[in-house]
Design a protein around this motif. Sequence first.
Motif, PDB file in Angstrom:
ATOM      1  N   PRO A   1      72.190  18.262 117.060  1.00 57.96           N
ATOM      2  CA  PRO A   1      71.631  19.471 116.446  1.00 57.96           C
ATOM      3  C   PRO A   1      71.449  19.319 114.939  1.00 57.96           C
ATOM      4  O   PRO A   1      71.610  20.265 114.201  1.00 57.96           O
ATOM      5  CB  PRO A   1      72.686  20.527 116.777  1.00 57.96           C
ATOM      6  CG  PRO A   1      73.961  19.767 116.769  1.00 57.96           C
ATOM      7  CD  PRO A   1      73.632  18.382 117.291  1.00 57.96           C
TER       8      PRO A   1
ATOM      9  N   CYS B   1      64.954  23.660 119.497  1.00 57.30           N
ATOM     10  CA  CYS B   1      65.982  23.424 120.524  1.00 57.30           C
ATOM     11  C   CYS B   1      67.204  24.318 120.329  1.00 57.30           C
ATOM     12  O   CYS B   1      68.242  24.073 120.935  1.00 57.30           O
ATOM     13  CB  CYS B   1      66.406  21.959 120.525  1.00 57.30           C
ATOM     14  SG  CYS B   1      65.104  20.831 121.032  1.00 57.30           S
ATOM     15  N   SER B   2      67.111  25.322 119.475  1.00 55.59           N
ATOM     16  CA  SER B   2      68.231  26.266 119.397  1.00 55.59           C
ATOM     17  C   SER B   2      68.369  26.933 120.759  1.00 55.59           C
ATOM     18  O   SER B   2      67.403  27.029 121.515  1.00 55.59           O
ATOM     19  CB  SER B   2      67.983  27.297 118.291  1.00 55.59           C
ATOM     20  OG  SER B   2      66.765  27.981 118.507  1.00 55.59           O
ATOM     21  N   PRO B   3      69.593  27.343 121.122  1.00 60.69           N
ATOM     22  CA  PRO B   3      69.817  27.709 122.527  1.00 60.69           C
ATOM     23  C   PRO B   3      68.984  28.894 123.001  1.00 60.69           C
ATOM     24  O   PRO B   3      68.684  28.989 124.180  1.00 60.69           O
ATOM     25  CB  PRO B   3      71.320  27.995 122.583  1.00 60.69           C
ATOM     26  CG  PRO B   3      71.728  28.255 121.161  1.00 60.69           C
ATOM     27  CD  PRO B   3      70.812  27.446 120.303  1.00 60.69           C
ATOM     28  N   GLY B   4      68.603  29.793 122.091  1.00 62.98           N
ATOM     29  CA  GLY B   4      67.781  30.916 122.519  1.00 62.98           C
ATOM     30  C   GLY B   4      66.393  30.469 122.956  1.00 62.98           C
ATOM     31  O   GLY B   4      65.823  31.001 123.896  1.00 62.98           O
ATOM     32  N   PHE B   5      65.846  29.468 122.272  1.00 61.12           N
ATOM     33  CA  PHE B   5      64.520  28.959 122.653  1.00 61.12           C
ATOM     34  C   PHE B   5      64.651  27.794 123.645  1.00 61.12           C
ATOM     35  O   PHE B   5      64.000  27.769 124.668  1.00 61.12           O
ATOM     36  CB  PHE B   5      63.742  28.510 121.409  1.00 61.12           C
ATOM     37  CG  PHE B   5      63.386  29.628 120.483  1.00 61.12           C
ATOM     38  CD1 PHE B   5      62.488  30.614 120.881  1.00 61.12           C
ATOM     39  CD2 PHE B   5      63.945  29.716 119.216  1.00 61.12           C
ATOM     40  CE1 PHE B   5      62.151  31.657 120.029  1.00 61.12           C
ATOM     41  CE2 PHE B   5      63.613  30.761 118.361  1.00 61.12           C
ATOM     42  CZ  PHE B   5      62.718  31.731 118.769  1.00 61.12           C
TER      43      PHE B   5
ATOM     44  N   ILE C   1      61.336  28.315 111.490  1.00 62.73           N
ATOM     45  CA  ILE C   1      61.971  29.601 111.814  1.00 62.73           C
ATOM     46  C   ILE C   1      60.968  30.734 111.653  1.00 62.73           C
ATOM     47  O   ILE C   1      60.873  31.636 112.507  1.00 62.73           O
ATOM     48  CB  ILE C   1      63.230  29.779 110.940  1.00 62.73           C
ATOM     49  CG1 ILE C   1      64.344  28.892 111.509  1.00 62.73           C
ATOM     50  CG2 ILE C   1      63.650  31.235 110.848  1.00 62.73           C
ATOM     51  CD1 ILE C   1      65.544  28.739 110.625  1.00 62.73           C
TER      52      ILE C   1
ATOM     53  N   LEU D   1      63.719  35.766 112.091  1.00 63.34           N
ATOM     54  CA  LEU D   1      64.939  35.536 112.877  1.00 63.34           C
ATOM     55  C   LEU D   1      66.146  35.903 112.004  1.00 63.34           C
ATOM     56  O   LEU D   1      66.217  37.011 111.489  1.00 63.34           O
ATOM     57  CB  LEU D   1      64.989  34.081 113.384  1.00 63.34           C
ATOM     58  CG  LEU D   1      63.782  33.643 114.249  1.00 63.34           C
ATOM     59  CD1 LEU D   1      63.870  32.174 114.641  1.00 63.34           C
ATOM     60  CD2 LEU D   1      63.658  34.517 115.491  1.00 63.34           C
TER      61      LEU D   1
ATOM     62  N   ARG E   1      65.676  21.027 115.588  1.00 64.71           N
ATOM     63  CA  ARG E   1      66.887  21.870 115.541  1.00 64.71           C
ATOM     64  C   ARG E   1      66.549  23.318 115.865  1.00 64.71           C
ATOM     65  O   ARG E   1      67.328  24.009 116.527  1.00 64.71           O
ATOM     66  CB  ARG E   1      67.495  21.826 114.148  1.00 64.71           C
ATOM     67  CG  ARG E   1      68.064  20.504 113.764  1.00 64.71           C
ATOM     68  CD  ARG E   1      68.216  20.366 112.252  1.00 64.71           C
ATOM     69  NE  ARG E   1      69.209  21.283 111.717  1.00 64.71           N
ATOM     70  CZ  ARG E   1      69.664  21.195 110.456  1.00 64.71           C
ATOM     71  NH1 ARG E   1      69.223  20.232 109.638  1.00 64.71           N
ATOM     72  NH2 ARG E   1      70.555  22.043 110.021  1.00 64.71           N
ATOM     73  N   GLN E   2      65.435  23.774 115.336  1.00 65.25           N
ATOM     74  CA  GLN E   2      65.066  25.177 115.563  1.00 65.25           C
ATOM     75  C   GLN E   2      64.451  25.355 116.950  1.00 65.25           C
ATOM     76  O   GLN E   2      64.795  26.287 117.681  1.00 65.25           O
ATOM     77  CB  GLN E   2      64.074  25.624 114.477  1.00 65.25           C
ATOM     78  CG  GLN E   2      64.527  25.310 113.058  1.00 65.25           C
ATOM     79  CD  GLN E   2      65.952  25.765 112.740  1.00 65.25           C
ATOM     80  OE1 GLN E   2      66.426  26.787 113.254  1.00 65.25           O
ATOM     81  NE2 GLN E   2      66.667  24.984 111.921  1.00 65.25           N
TER      82      GLN E   2
ATOM     83  N   ARG F   1      66.954  18.833 123.528  1.00 70.75           N
ATOM     84  CA  ARG F   1      68.255  19.347 123.988  1.00 70.75           C
ATOM     85  C   ARG F   1      68.381  19.254 125.514  1.00 70.75           C
ATOM     86  O   ARG F   1      69.469  19.045 126.036  1.00 70.75           O
ATOM     87  CB  ARG F   1      68.394  20.793 123.545  1.00 70.75           C
ATOM     88  CG  ARG F   1      69.713  21.455 123.890  1.00 70.75           C
ATOM     89  CD  ARG F   1      69.698  22.897 123.389  1.00 70.75           C
ATOM     90  NE  ARG F   1      70.973  23.564 123.527  1.00 70.75           N
ATOM     91  CZ  ARG F   1      71.369  24.244 124.601  1.00 70.75           C
ATOM     92  NH1 ARG F   1      70.586  24.320 125.643  1.00 70.75           N
ATOM     93  NH2 ARG F   1      72.551  24.851 124.612  1.00 70.75           N
TER      94      ARG F   1
END
Lengths: 451, 451, 451
Positions: free
Chosen positions: A308, A317-321, A246, A76, A314-315, A280
């Motif tokens: 977050p 639920c990052s917005p891309g995933f 990640i 990433l 955190r990873q 999230r």
Amino acid sequence: MLFLRMTSPLSKKAPQASSAVVEGAEQPSTPFGLMERLFPICRSITGNGVRETLAILREYLPELVIHEVPSGTPALDWTVPAEWNIRDAWVKNEQGERVIDFRQHNLHVLNYSTPVQGWFTRAELEEHLFSLPDQPDLIPYRTSYYQPNWGFCLAHHDRLALPEGRYEVCIDSTLDTAGALTYGELFLLGSSEEEVLISCHCCHPSLANDNLSGMAVATFLARHLAEQPRQYSYRFVFIPGTIGSITWLSRNTETVQHIQHGLVATLLGGPSNFTYKKSRRGAADVDRAVAVVLRDSRLPHEIRPFSPYGYDERQYCSPGFNLPVGCLSRTPFGEFAEYHTSADNLDFVRPEHLSQAIDLFSQVCDVLDTNRRYRNLSPYGEPQLGRRGLYKGVGGGTEGADWQMALLWLLNLSDEEHSLLAIAEQSGLPYALIARAAAALVACDLLARVE
Amino acid sequence: MLFLRMTSPLSKKAPQASSAVVEGAEQPSTPFGLMERLFPICRSITGNGVRETLAILREYLPELVIHEVPSGTPALDWTVPAEWNIRDAWVKNEQGERVIDFRQHNLHVLNYSTPVQGWFTRAELEEHLFSLPDQPDLIPYRTSYYQPNWGFCLAHHDRLALPEGRYEVCIDSTLDTAGALTYGELFLLGSSEEEVLISCHCCHPSLANDNLSGMAVATFLARHLAEQPRQYSYRFVFIPGTIGSITWLSRNTETVQHIQHGLVATLLGGPSNFTYKKSRRGAADVDRAVAVVLRDSRLPHEIRPFSPYGYDERQYCSPGFNLPVGCLSRTPFGEFAEYHTSADNLDFVRPEHLSQAIDLFSQVCDVLDTNRRYRNLSPYGEPQLGRRGLYKGVGGGTEGADWQMALLWLLNLSDEEHSLLAIAEQSGLPYALIARAAAALVACDLLARVE
Amino acid sequence: MLFLRMTSPLSKKAPQASSAVVEGAEQPSTPFGLMERLFPICRSITGNGVRETLAILREYLPELVIHEVPSGTPALDWTVPAEWNIRDAWVKNEQGERVIDFRQHNLHVLNYSTPVQGWFTRAELEEHLFSLPDQPDLIPYRTSYYQPNWGFCLAHHDRLALPEGRYEVCIDSTLDTAGALTYGELFLLGSSEEEVLISCHCCHPSLANDNLSGMAVATFLARHLAEQPRQYSYRFVFIPGTIGSITWLSRNTETVQHIQHGLVATLLGGPSNFTYKKSRRGAADVDRAVAVVLRDSRLPHEIRPFSPYGYDERQYCSPGFNLPVGCLSRTPFGEFAEYHTSADNLDFVRPEHLSQAIDLFSQVCDVLDTNRRYRNLSPYGEPQLGRRGLYKGVGGGTEGADWQMALLWLLNLSDEEHSLLAIAEQSGLPYALIARAAAALVACDLLARVE
């Protein structure tokens, strides 16, 4: 004690276990025993500490797959870092005495320290020391993964006691750009390709609650689930914090699409109550399932909204995933005095709290696995339960026992929209009772499962 | 003190100021000084009192445009009323002594009184007197705009002390159907044609908190905004209550479509806490912005739902317009003892409360002006903040300082749906910090503004 | 006292009243008087007790239609049961003395008992006795409708006092499979075919609060509504619990589609506060109407969510029908000590509580009947109420009296979306005031009804 029921074949030493394991050793049969074996190892985000750890886990989980991702691999927005290993580290005074000694406690070295060898004045050394003035007896745990640095961590009163003078310093570490990041992954195939993800980090050195407890709970949960019929497939990942998730995400963009629910398991052995941090999404099935299981447990607990910061959620639920992954722990990081210090040791962990946590995770998985929607096949008025043997005989008392209420709630809310979880929420009745009552109604042809 | 920073060109006496201003006079440099100048004037919904007031405001706001709308002009469901002016008013006893005297206090006359001249018995006079039995020392403020009437307001103990006998009454007022309704309007063009409306009423005679405070706050807010870069255009209206906003709305049906946010400014100088009354929409951006600014201020405050009574938000929030206009005040009308009495004088106003209010309005405008949506350009996992200089070095402590939390919240919620305001709400972090962190992330190419 | 206003023709003895009524008797003019007449009758889910009860009700409601549904008729998932009648029941000791005697109290027999005749030992008898150890002076009410059984209910100390020995037992009952289930139905046609359903059960023997109170309230409510102009049609059903509503629903699948609102009336005469249990929909108009009427009443009360246990709302709210039917009672079943015991007698009922309940139901019906949406015909700014005679004269006081607030709320929220009920909810003003103010605004052409 859930884990006492776990027996062979999984509990036997697996023949394919890594050669790092002492030959012929039988692994202890309890989560706490596993923690005792793992505690002394000096882990970091890369290196042999993680490898040795995963090899031990593979004794318990023979199908655990160990992945090695070469340093320098893009992941990433990140790059897999150099592999760090350490043989020894010390600070000697002018008399040659080790005044700080990695061999006494692996927290003494700043984790991921660059190598160093030479003489330093007390003042020069000072800039590389870390201690806790407010907890002067404890060694802090500190890291410097992404900013090259070296250092030592020590009890504050020991730091104050270091006299002026010259000190010989040695950190016999290596940072190998031709190395790898190591993580473990266990996949339990279920009836469906849809997955539940359980994630824990494996990068902390001799710390017990954070996060040997998570690894122990995840390991014994996996052994339990392996013996159960499963609707979902279950994927367990044992990964270094942050860079591990990640890296895993970067290699599993396909897999990620199958993840329906997930939990980060951490901080599960300490003396305090459960805390759940929602995903999230905030009202994902996993958030609701954990809430109902905690409610049904009648244990004191706390449920918090997503934020977050924290662990690998955190990873995920990052917005891309934006995966539906929450974090189930006891008292969260930073909120107990022993956090990230030498006091987070095996004495801090309560074996019975590990069992309780495994049981709780198991119940959450059970809710997720059995949570379905049904259609009432006799939706006009109540069906006559009595002639189906589902109703008590003499009426007129202040009846309404839980079982009968569960039947009535199920019949009333089985309109294809309410899941068992929703019915457990709305009725206030235990999920397990609702699920049993649903089975009884299905057996009477009063409910039909909605696909 | 926000207003101390306001300097020329706006703070100089404007050359085009109305001739009603004393030549060569420098306007006082503080909101309270402005109130001192405005206090003695006898204002009403029409007439020279409003004109004189607006002329003084134009000294502070040279670009203030003064509108005159002829009496008789239709305005929505209303008609612009006759222009009222008054030279003198008194009640004399048989000895010719002024026992009620407009020259002593302009509250003594029922505002908008019809003219009257003649002799009346004590009993006849009684029907035209207004006083406050529960506050016997204070003169009430009363009006009769839409029902022709004449009257005098006085302290209740003075009323009781008027003996039987005959009284000569004079109200030397005029109601000119060829007159006009006067209001002031200031437009500050921003980068966008979309507007923020700030409205205050200018129709009350010698009352200080209600509503010279609103005029003073609006005036100095306008001077402040005039010196700032602005996304939005800002429109300030200084209007007579009710009929003024109705008249303005009737003449600005086009303008109204550009109003994105609005606030009525009133009752801002008294000794109490802020109160915000939400717009009819209830969750408009202005409602949320005021709530966040009040939260961030850590001042005690109250937020109330919309109700269709109060100030000109009643008109802006009428269902045909339904503009997102709230009302920001201190203790609302009718809830403090001095309201609409002679005790609402300059002593009741705290100069530092005016400054605080200007600062608060300014912050709300800043939130509205900078509130944008962003897209995380690295949305899969967290981007590596460390290599961009946005993360601390040695990890492992119980970090999570606000700045880093602001970065993480922004990255997590910048999914094109959450605005900065939404992120400030959800994170609990100050809006200003969120906005600064957003700028830092934009500078690193981690966020991009969504148009 | 609402019921005092009810006069002829309805209060006269109806000529078509059933022949079961004593000729020439005038029915008592109060709800409590009605209860006194009904109390001695031994009702069950079928049989002459119900018939006799409905015949008396028809004296008060001449248009009450009495339905007889043959035993064996399918009814949704159920079958109409055999008709039960009973002449006598007793347990005699060896001396031939009646130690338990149906003639003394009809609760003494297990309701719907199969017939029995013979000699039993004390031990054999024991299995057919029902008593309340915690309330040893009271006779419990017990039934066995769907599981053939016979038994006697008695005070616990009487049970304990029965010596060893032989007992002669007689239950002179009949279960006639060629019988019928009887229920009553009253339809009051309104302007619209859309209906409001009021349902109460009529199957309990000598119990007063449960549910003679419901029958009395429904009867006098119907008499009241019969004399009112009505928008809705009103349908009253007097039915045996559970099987009655199921039978009625099975025969009225067409009618059911016209039901817009409904209430189950029960437990309305006891000494406690009102409790409302919402319909399954949770926010149906009837739920909101009852909440507003209870709020406006300023009586202490409780509002509860729907649950699938209780009275016939269980059937109306089954998912296939999902009718908006709530249950309005005082303290719910099982939550007061007298429930389903001989202590639920006429002494337990307060006549003034019946009147209060009738009044409350009447107000709910009034809200439902008058609840409409309006469009503000002058939606841009406030219309000038003063020139329409709707506004006070001299302004400036801390006005805002309820009437004027009602006008302003109506004007502000009459956007075709908010009903009068919604406006009463949002404004906090009494519904009756809102409705009156709406009429005034309609009369001024400021509001128009939305169809």
